[in-house]
Design a protein around this motif. Structure first.
Motif, short mmCIF file in Angstrom:
data_model
loop_
_atom_site.label_atom_id
_atom_site.label_comp_id
_atom_site.label_asym_id
_atom_site.label_seq_id
_atom_site.Cartn_x
_atom_site.Cartn_y
_atom_site.Cartn_z
N ARG A 44 73.54 7.32 34.77
CA ARG A 44 74.65 6.95 33.88
C ARG A 44 75.60 5.96 34.56
O ARG A 44 76.09 5.02 33.91
CB ARG A 44 75.42 8.20 33.46
N LEU A 47 73.95 2.60 34.37
CA LEU A 47 73.98 2.11 32.99
C LEU A 47 75.34 1.53 32.65
O LEU A 47 75.44 0.45 32.04
CB LEU A 47 73.62 3.23 32.02
N PRO A 54 70.28 2.92 27.28
CA PRO A 54 68.96 3.48 27.56
C PRO A 54 68.13 3.61 26.29
O PRO A 54 68.63 3.95 25.22
CB PRO A 54 69.28 4.86 28.14
N VAL A 70 65.58 0.07 29.27
CA VAL A 70 66.95 -0.17 28.81
C VAL A 70 67.02 -1.51 28.07
O VAL A 70 66.10 -2.33 28.11
CB VAL A 70 67.94 -0.20 30.00
#
Length: 312
Positions: A44, A47, A54, A70
């Protein structure tokens, strides 16, 4: 490869079972278990840092990393890779940056401290293993040839001698196990081959380190690209040792498997102008160094690798 269900926003990005089993088998239980527990948060963080959305976790995935498919803020497709403890993310990053997409997957972003790499998206379900053997062998030679380059100054990669020292130590330990009694002569042969091969250094090129058919995936900007390097510096024969034993189960099951394996070794050596005897030595060492510890853990593949090594 099959894929996991698409995670909902905020859902944990947990590791596939194959990754968890692999870390347990390699004995990385302490740091490995902690990393697995922290993995959803690490994913996370990456990201958010790179503004990625994702799509899904790739399954079954690798044995030393988590791969999340992603999309970037611009909608472009990519793959986020988080590598496990004990894997040198900085060396992977350096090698991929050095190749710059020539023969290998292109690196888009990297965070060495987090062990995170953002890579171009390839077709993970299509590797050279899906091709007929003769065609796969041709593409194997063409792809690995592109990767063998001068490493440049100040490179962060170990030498072949350094990398194989640990494998030799583990092989010596495994050879003293009661279950290895019948394989001790082969282990001694493999260790002698390594000692002879590392006594000289015919070339110092950047190598992939774990090159094989399954590590070459279909791409869009070019048909085939290598992934998952474990880079090091040394001679090309070391990098060809795993391709020689590709499709191992088929080789062992087929009549005349020993002759086929020897022909495969000769064809790879000749097509890439590599010394046959040095390729044979590294192939035997790597097969026994992988096979004997696997046999001690009760893995059937260990016996197959030892049988294969005995053919050469």
């Amino acid at each position: 490869m099959a894929s996991a269900a698409r995670p909902e926003e905020g859902a944990p990005l947990g590791p596939p079972p194959r990754l968890a089993r692999a870390l347990e088998e390699t004995g990385a239980e302490g740091t490995g278990r902690t990393w697995l527990e922290d993995l959803p948060g690490l994913a996370r963080d990456a990201l958010r840092r790179w503004e990625l959305t994702p799509e899904r976790v790739q399954e079954p995935g690798g044995r030393s990393s988590l791969l999340v498919l992603v999309r970037g803020a611009d909608g472009g497709r990519a793959a986020l890779k988080l590598v496990a403890p004990g894997t040198d993310a900085a060396a992977q990053r350096a090698a991929l940056a050095h190749w710059d997409g020539f023969g290998a997957v292109r690196l888009l972003e990297a965070d060495d401290a987090a062990g995170a790499l953002l890579l171009e998206r390839l077709h993970g379900e299509v590797s050279l293993s899906s091709l007929p053997e003769a065609k796969a062998l041709l593409e194997t030679a063409g792809t690995v040839r592109r990767l063998w380059t001068e490493p440049g100054g100040g490179y962060p990669y170990p030498s072949v001698a350094d990398r194989t020292a640990r494998a030799a130590e583990l092989l010596r330990t495994a050879a003293h196990e009661p279950s290895a009694a019948d394989a001790r002569p082969l282990a001694e042969q493999a260790l002698a081959a390594r000692a002879e091969l590392t006594a000289t250094e015919p070339e110092r090129l950047l190598l992939h380190g774990r090159f094989r058919e399954g590590k070459v995936l279909a791409g869009e900007r070019t048909p085939w690209l290598a992934v998952g390097p474990d880079p090091l510096v040394g001679e090309r024969a070391y990098d060809l040792a795993l391709p020689v034993r590709d499709r191992l189960e088929d080789l062992v099951a087929a009549p005349g498997g020993a002759a086929t394996a020897r022909r495969r070794l000769g064809r790879l050596a000749d097509s890439l102008e590599v010394d046959r005897d040095r390729l044979r030595g590294w192939t035997v060492f790597r097969a026994v160094a992988d096979g004997l510890p696997a046999l001690a853990r009760g893995h059937r593949r260990g016996a197959l690798l030892l049988e294969f090594a005995g053919w050469l």
